[in-house]
Write a protein that holds these residues in place. Structure first.
Motif, mmCIF file in Angstrom:
data_model
loop_
_atom_site.group_PDB
_atom_site.id
_atom_site.type_symbol
_atom_site.label_atom_id
_atom_site.label_comp_id
_atom_site.label_asym_id
_atom_site.label_seq_id
_atom_site.Cartn_x
_atom_site.Cartn_y
_atom_site.Cartn_z
ATOM 1 N N TYR A 120 33.829 36.198 38.574
ATOM 2 C CA TYR A 120 34.940 35.375 39.031
ATOM 3 C C TYR A 120 36.079 35.415 38.014
ATOM 4 O O TYR A 120 37.254 35.569 38.376
ATOM 5 C CB TYR A 120 34.461 33.936 39.258
ATOM 6 N N GLY A 121 35.729 35.296 36.730
ATOM 7 C CA GLY A 121 36.741 35.343 35.674
ATOM 8 C C GLY A 121 37.454 36.674 35.622
ATOM 9 O O GLY A 121 38.684 36.731 35.467
ATOM 10 N N GLU A 162 37.814 38.765 38.103
ATOM 11 C CA GLU A 162 38.634 38.846 39.323
ATOM 12 C C GLU A 162 39.946 38.083 39.141
ATOM 13 O O GLU A 162 41.016 38.585 39.465
ATOM 14 C CB GLU A 162 37.841 38.284 40.509
ATOM 15 N N ARG A 163 39.856 36.890 38.597
ATOM 16 C CA ARG A 163 41.066 36.081 38.371
ATOM 17 C C ARG A 163 41.991 36.744 37.359
ATOM 18 O O ARG A 163 43.204 36.760 37.531
ATOM 19 C CB ARG A 163 40.687 34.690 37.884
ATOM 20 N N MET A 164 41.406 37.291 36.303
ATOM 21 C CA MET A 164 42.212 37.894 35.244
ATOM 22 C C MET A 164 42.990 39.112 35.755
ATOM 23 O O MET A 164 44.159 39.287 35.435
ATOM 24 C CB MET A 164 41.298 38.316 34.085
ATOM 25 N N ARG A 194 43.750 39.771 38.928
ATOM 26 C CA ARG A 194 44.592 39.493 40.092
ATOM 27 C C ARG A 194 45.855 38.730 39.736
ATOM 28 O O ARG A 194 46.761 38.657 40.543
ATOM 29 C CB ARG A 194 43.806 38.709 41.137
ATOM 30 N N GLN A 195 45.904 38.135 38.558
ATOM 31 C CA GLN A 195 47.121 37.392 38.170
ATOM 32 C C GLN A 195 48.272 38.356 37.990
ATOM 33 O O GLN A 195 48.114 39.410 37.377
ATOM 34 C CB GLN A 195 46.877 36.643 36.861
#
Length: 138
Positions: free
Chosen positions: A125-126, A128-130, A132-133
């Motif tokens: 999850y981390g 993916e977030r990193m 996609r920002q």
């Protein structure tokens, strides 16, 4: 890059899970070996720890044994304690606390697997977030 990181996390989680399963299977194999040619005797606990306890026991032929790897399923033992053990007569270094078997390894192995996959999920999850920002420009 994100794909490689995700793949690495998944490979690590799968590897750790496979090792946990293999440990339980190895414990069942050891139990099967002991049960196939079982001797029973009393042993003295020389030293006790959570993961390894050293014991000493004498087989009917008068030979004293101190298994190099200790006793299987050593929880709740104390130094100086006398316990019943079951051992393989063909290999007296393969010994377990009487009445215990591989079933005691299942819950710890499942715990390792669950924690591993929870950490892997959080890491994925981390990542993916990193990735996609949107890039921030000052």
């Amino acid at each position: 890059m994100a794909h490689s990181v995700r793949r690495g996390i998944k490979i690590a989680a799968i590897s750790i899970s496979a090792l946990a399963v293999l440990l339980v299977l190895a414990a069942w194999k050891d139990d099967f070996t002991i049960s196939g040619d079982k001797g029973v005797t009393t042993a003295e606990v020389i030293s006790a720890g959570r993961l390894r306890s050293a014991i000493s026991f004498v087989t009917p032929d008068g030979v004293t044994h101190n298994p190099k790897l200790g006793v299987l399923y050593p929880t709740n033992l104390t130094a100086g304690q006398h316990i019943e053990v079951e051992y393989s007569r063909a290999d007296p270094d393969l010994v377990r606390v009487a009445g215990r078997d591989a079933r005691v390894a299942i819950i710890p192995a499942l715990s390792v697997i669950v924690v591993t996959w929870l950490l892997a999920a959080l890491s994925l999850y981390g990542v993916e977030r990193m990735y996609r920002q949107p890039a921030r420009h000052a």
